[in-house]
Structure formats: C-alpha cells, structure tokens
Design a protein around this motif. Structure first.
Motif, PDB file in Angstrom:
ATOM      1  N   ILE A 241       7.757  80.451  28.175  1.00  0.00           N
ATOM      2  CA  ILE A 241       8.755  81.451  27.795  1.00  0.00           C
ATOM      3  C   ILE A 241       9.536  80.921  26.597  1.00  0.00           C
ATOM      4  O   ILE A 241      10.255  79.926  26.682  1.00  0.00           O
ATOM      5  N   ALA A 242       9.373  81.591  25.449  1.00  0.00           N
ATOM      6  CA  ALA A 242       9.990  81.131  24.196  1.00  0.00           C
ATOM      7  C   ALA A 242      11.287  81.871  23.869  1.00  0.00           C
ATOM      8  O   ALA A 242      11.935  81.573  22.876  1.00  0.00           O
ATOM      9  N   GLY A 243      11.671  82.828  24.683  1.00  0.00           N
ATOM     10  CA  GLY A 243      12.887  83.590  24.416  1.00  0.00           C
ATOM     11  C   GLY A 243      12.770  84.980  25.005  1.00  0.00           C
ATOM     12  O   GLY A 243      11.985  85.214  25.932  1.00  0.00           O
ATOM     13  N   ALA A 244      13.557  85.900  24.448  1.00  0.00           N
ATOM     14  CA  ALA A 244      13.542  87.282  24.948  1.00  0.00           C
ATOM     15  C   ALA A 244      13.757  88.253  23.800  1.00  0.00           C
ATOM     16  O   ALA A 244      14.390  87.925  22.786  1.00  0.00           O
ATOM     17  N   THR A 245      13.208  89.443  23.942  1.00  0.00           N
ATOM     18  CA  THR A 245      13.372  90.504  22.949  1.00  0.00           C
ATOM     19  C   THR A 245      14.745  91.164  23.146  1.00  0.00           C
ATOM     20  O   THR A 245      15.412  90.942  24.173  1.00  0.00           O
ATOM     21  N   PRO A 246      15.208  91.973  22.173  1.00  0.00           N
ATOM     22  CA  PRO A 246      16.486  92.702  22.358  1.00  0.00           C
ATOM     23  C   PRO A 246      16.503  93.560  23.617  1.00  0.00           C
ATOM     24  O   PRO A 246      17.571  93.830  24.176  1.00  0.00           O
ATOM     25  N   ASN A 247      15.328  93.979  24.076  1.00  0.00           N
ATOM     26  CA  ASN A 247      15.252  94.795  25.303  1.00  0.00           C
ATOM     27  C   ASN A 247      15.257  93.952  26.572  1.00  0.00           C
ATOM     28  O   ASN A 247      15.209  94.498  27.672  1.00  0.00           O
ATOM     29  N   GLY A 248      15.306  92.633  26.408  1.00  0.00           N
ATOM     30  CA  GLY A 248      15.322  91.751  27.567  1.00  0.00           C
ATOM     31  C   GLY A 248      13.954  91.340  28.063  1.00  0.00           C
ATOM     32  O   GLY A 248      13.840  90.655  29.088  1.00  0.00           O
ATOM     33  N   LYS A 249      12.906  91.726  27.318  1.00  0.00           N
ATOM     34  CA  LYS A 249      11.553  91.350  27.714  1.00  0.00           C
ATOM     35  C   LYS A 249      11.252  89.930  27.253  1.00  0.00           C
ATOM     36  O   LYS A 249      11.584  89.537  26.139  1.00  0.00           O
ATOM     37  N   SER A 250      10.630  89.151  28.122  1.00  0.00           N
ATOM     38  CA  SER A 250      10.336  87.745  27.811  1.00  0.00           C
ATOM     39  C   SER A 250       9.284  87.626  26.710  1.00  0.00           C
ATOM     40  O   SER A 250       8.318  88.396  26.668  1.00  0.00           O
ATOM     41  N   ILE A 251       9.505  86.664  25.815  1.00  0.00           N
ATOM     42  CA  ILE A 251       8.520  86.362  24.773  1.00  0.00           C
ATOM     43  C   ILE A 251       7.677  85.191  25.254  1.00  0.00           C
ATOM     44  O   ILE A 251       8.188  84.101  25.507  1.00  0.00           O
ATOM     45  N   GLU A 252       6.370  85.439  25.391  1.00  0.00           N
ATOM     46  CA  GLU A 252       5.469  84.411  25.928  1.00  0.00           C
ATOM     47  C   GLU A 252       4.676  83.744  24.810  1.00  0.00           C
ATOM     48  O   GLU A 252       4.178  84.413  23.904  1.00  0.00           O
ATOM     49  N   GLU A 253       4.554  82.427  24.894  1.00  0.00           N
ATOM     50  CA  GLU A 253       3.721  81.658  23.970  1.00  0.00           C
ATOM     51  C   GLU A 253       2.607  80.984  24.753  1.00  0.00           C
ATOM     52  O   GLU A 253       2.845  80.410  25.820  1.00  0.00           O
ATOM     53  N   TYR A 254       1.402  81.036  24.207  1.00  0.00           N
ATOM     54  CA  TYR A 254       0.238  80.491  24.898  1.00  0.00           C
ATOM     55  C   TYR A 254      -0.311  79.255  24.170  1.00  0.00           C
ATOM     56  O   TYR A 254      -0.201  79.146  22.947  1.00  0.00           O
TER      57      TYR A 254
END
Length: 487
Positions: A241-254
């Motif tokens: 989990i690298a952070g979150a979008t303005p909508n609160g959705k998690s930003i995933e890095e693989y």
C-alpha cells in the motif's frame, strides 16, 4: 540482486493441460524462429511484429520470445573465448599424454600401446578441428551451431533411441514471461493467492484462444511453493500500500517477478525470478575490510573450512563443515546441499559477530580429458555452486565479501600454520585466505625454502633432463623410420 525460486504446477484438468502444452510448443517455436531470423540479420523491432502475427501470440509474448533468442546469441558469443581456452588446454593435455606413452614413461592398462596411441592421435585430430572451427567463429563474430533440445538428445533421435514425439516434446518445453510493475507484477503469467483455500495459483494468459478485440482467456493451475520459500513468495506477490487516492481508495504497488515454465519428465516446474533487498556488498580488491572480526573460507568439493580471525590477522577459531554428498549426487540435490550448508556457515559467522568474509576467486578451466571422476566433479561446478550460495546468503545478511587470488594458499597454510596452530591443511588455507583479504603478506619459512632448494630443484633438473633425452631418442627413431621408408 536477483534470485530464482522453483515451484511445481499441479494440473488436474486434461483439457487445460493440453492447452498449456500447446502454448509452450508455439512459444518454443517462436524462439527458434526468432533465433534464426536474428542470425540472418533481421532487426528485433520488425521481428516482434512478425512473431506476433505469424504465431498468434500477444505482443508481450512475442517480445519475450525475441528477447530469449537474443539472450541465447549473446551468451554463445560470451562463452566462445572460454570454450576456445578449454579446447586448447585439452590439446596440450592430449599432446602431453602422447609424449608420455611414446617415451615409455606411461603404459596403457587396458589396451595395447598401438591402440592407445591410435586413439590419442584420433582425439588430438578432432580437438584441433574443433579449435579451428571455434577460432573461425571468433574471427567472423559468429556463433557455433545451437541445437535446441540438446546435442545428446539430437543424436539419440538420429539413432532412433528416442521417438519423434519425445524429441518434439523436448524441444517444446518452455514458456517465459517478463515481469511488469504496471501489470500487477506480471502480465501473462501471474501468481495469485486464494484466501478461501489458502493456496497459490498460477494464471497463464492463452492468446491462442483469444477472440478478436478481446483479452486472452486465462488458464488456472495450482502452484506448490516449498515451505522454506513460502513467506518470501507471499511478500513478492502481495501488493504494498503506497498511499490513497482523493476518494480514499488504496494505491497498490506490485513487485516485479519473471516466470519461466519448464516441462521435464511429465512435470511442469515454475521458476520465479525476483529482486531481493541486500544489506551486504561485494568489495573490490582496493577496498579495505573495516570489520573487527573477519572470516577466511576455503571451499572444496567435499568440505568447507572456515577460520575466524581478528583484523590484526590473529586466529580465533577454525572449523570444517563437511558435505561428502556433493561428490556423487545429482545437480538439483547439490544445489540444495549448497544452500543448506551456506545457511549453517552463515549462522556460525553470525555467532562470532563476523562482519566480512574472504573467498578465493575460483576460475575452473575445462581442461579435463579422459578421467571420468574428475570430469564429473569439475563439470558440475560443485565448488562454484558452494561459492554462489555463500555469496548470495552473505550479501542478503549484510556481510562484506572479498575475493582474493587463490595462488599457493594451501601450500603456505600447510608449511606455515598447520603445526603452529594444530590445523588441518584446509583450515590453514582458510586462515591464509582471510589474512590475504586483510593485505597481510605471507612468506614461506626459511626451512621450506631450503627444502625446495635441496629436494625439489634437483628433482626438476633430473625430470627435465630425462624429458630432453627421451625427446632426442624420439626424434632419432622417427628419422630412422623416414630413411627406411625411402627404401
């Protein structure tokens, strides 16, 4: 640093098995096609488009096939100098054997002298032909003939020892897919984790069944990962989990990982290659070791000797780790033994709070000829496997590693330190290796130098004199034979 872990595919559905094997056959054909077109001088960009259309593979698979073909050509060119060196060493060894048999210093045990000499002359002729061929390739920047499926299997097929179907199977046993960070780690062959049955699965995209304008359907197979690599593969496959979008959705890095499927003996092995974080590093020759406690390691085929010493070059302790199985087990088992022994040695070094260790810079030359046992021990690169295992674990656990010249370490250790510290020859050699990594110059004792002067020198003079006499006799005999031939 990249590492490769191996898993096993479980195929329960026969229809899916057939589709997978068909995909592997097409991909293998694409590699062979790309290899031949690259040798003809075709550009890679144009070739990718041709492979994409001709073999009905998606662009990613087409790129991977061309890259595999390029890698084969590059590796063959890089190996050419060492192959030439190996052939030349074999020629020298064969010529030396001929000289020994013809001078009468050696006598054949199983056959007559005439048969032995005929065989050696035949071998020498073949080796010189091979040398000439390889030198020609080097001059023209070309590569020797590559047989997909293996030279031995090719000749077995020529002699009808294996069937046509078996030969096709051997040549159609590969599927490779590069990793891609933007495609959840890998696009075409992706590892997924099922929370319901706590099982790894492998998704394989099959572009051969894709309908126009739609994504490739995916084949799904159970993937068995060895327990010792289970947590490692979980960390590779699961997103961070690298952070979150303005909508609160998690930003995933693989994490990026490449996968190669290999079919052997009706089993499909999955080779997973990924990067690991390393805390240690390899030191250059001019870089000094700053650790207070250092280890010297002497790697042999059946044992590894380790000496712990201070940065002042004083011995603290020596220990030998045995691995007699390395002499006769198969390659896969050797790899396992090397890994297990490397782990045991790393635990020993950590218990002494060692910060760096020193290894010999081993370069094995393929100059063996007719000794089967020696061929087996050197050809399987047992010592190299042990060293690679030690380096991999050492870098992973934060050790500084230095490679040194192996010349005369055993001789110096034997004459200088075996009696002084009550060490075995290999333990004494490991102590010398450690001291050499710390820039301590080793000089042989005066007693040893006197022994060399009084014993070894006269022996060499005698031997060289005998060789000179035998050479003169040989020339005399050959000249007499030439004279008799004129009558």
């Amino acid at each position: 640093m990249k590492v490769t872990r191996t898993g096993l595919l479980f195929i329960e559905n026969k229809a899916d098995e057939k589709e997978l094997f068909n995909l592997m056959a097409v991909f293998s054909s694409a590699i062979r096609f790309s290899f031949n077109r690259l040798l003809d001088g075709k550009k890679a960009d144009e070739l990718i488009k041709q492979v994409n259309a001709q073999f009905k593979l998606n662009k990613r698979f087409a790129e991977d096939a061309v890259l595999q073909a390029q890698a084969i050509i590059t590796s063959q060119k890089e190996l050419l100098p060492s192959r030439i060196e190996g052939i030349q060493a074999k020629i020298k060894k064969t010529e030396k054997k001929l000289d020994l048999y013809m001078s009468g210093k050696l006598k054949p045990k199983k056959v007559s002298l005439a048969v032995c000499l005929k065989g050696l002359h035949s071998r020498l002729e073949k080796l010189k032909e091979k040398e000439k061929e390889l030198l020609k390739h080097q001059e023209h920047n070309s590569i020797p003939t590559v047989i997909f499926g293996g030279k031995r299997n090719f000749f077995d097929r020529m002699e009808n020892k294996i069937s046509k179907e078996k030969w096709k199977e051997i040549r159609s046993n590969t599927l490779y897919s590069r990793g891609d960070k933007s495609k959840k780690g890998n696009l075409n062959t992706r590892i997924v984790w099922n929370e319901t049955d706590h099982q790894f699965y492998l998704e394989v995209a099959n572009p051969l069944l894709a309908k126009e304008g739609k994504h490739s359907p995916r084949l799904l197979f159970k993937l068995n990962i060895p327990d010792k690599y289970f947590d490692e593969i979980v960390n590779v496959v699961m997103p961070n989990i690298a952070g979150a979008t303005p909508n609160g959705k998690s930003i995933e890095e693989y994490n990026v990982y490449s996968i190669e499927l290999k079919r052997k003996n009706k089993k499909v092995y999955v080779h997973i290659t990924h990067d690991i974080n390393t805390l240690g590093s390899m030191l250059k020759w001019d870089e000094k070791i700053t650790s207070d406690i250092v280890a010297g390691i002497d790697v042999n085929i059946d044992k590894i000797a380790v000496s712990i010493l201070t940065k002042q070059g004083n011995l603290l302790e020596s220990k030998t780790f045995y691995c007699h199985e390395m002499e006769y087990v198969k390659s896969n088992r050797r790899t396992n033994i090397a890994g297990e022994l490397a782990k045991e040695i790393m635990d020993y070094l950590l218990s002494w709070n060692v910060g760096a260790f020193v290894l010999e810079d081993i370069k094995i030359k393929q100059d063996h000829d007719t000794n089967r046992r020696v061929n087996r021990l050197t050809h399987s690169f047992a010592k190299t496997k042990m060293q690679k295992a030690l380096i991999l674990r050492g870098v992973k656990f934060g050790f500084k590693i230095k490679m040194v010249n192996p010349a005369y370490t055993s001789v110096i250790g034997r004459f200088k330190y075996t009696k002084m510290y009550g060490l075995s020859v290999h333990e004494a050699a490991s102590f010398v290796i450690g001291r050499r990594g710390l820039y301590f110059e080793e000089k042989l004792p005066k007693e040893v130098l006197k022994q060399i002067q009084n014993v070894v020198k006269p022996h060499l003079v005698k031997t060289l004199g005998t060789m000179e006499v035998s050479e003169k006799k040989q020339k005399q005999v050959s000249s007499e034979e030439n004279i008799l031939g004129c009558f």
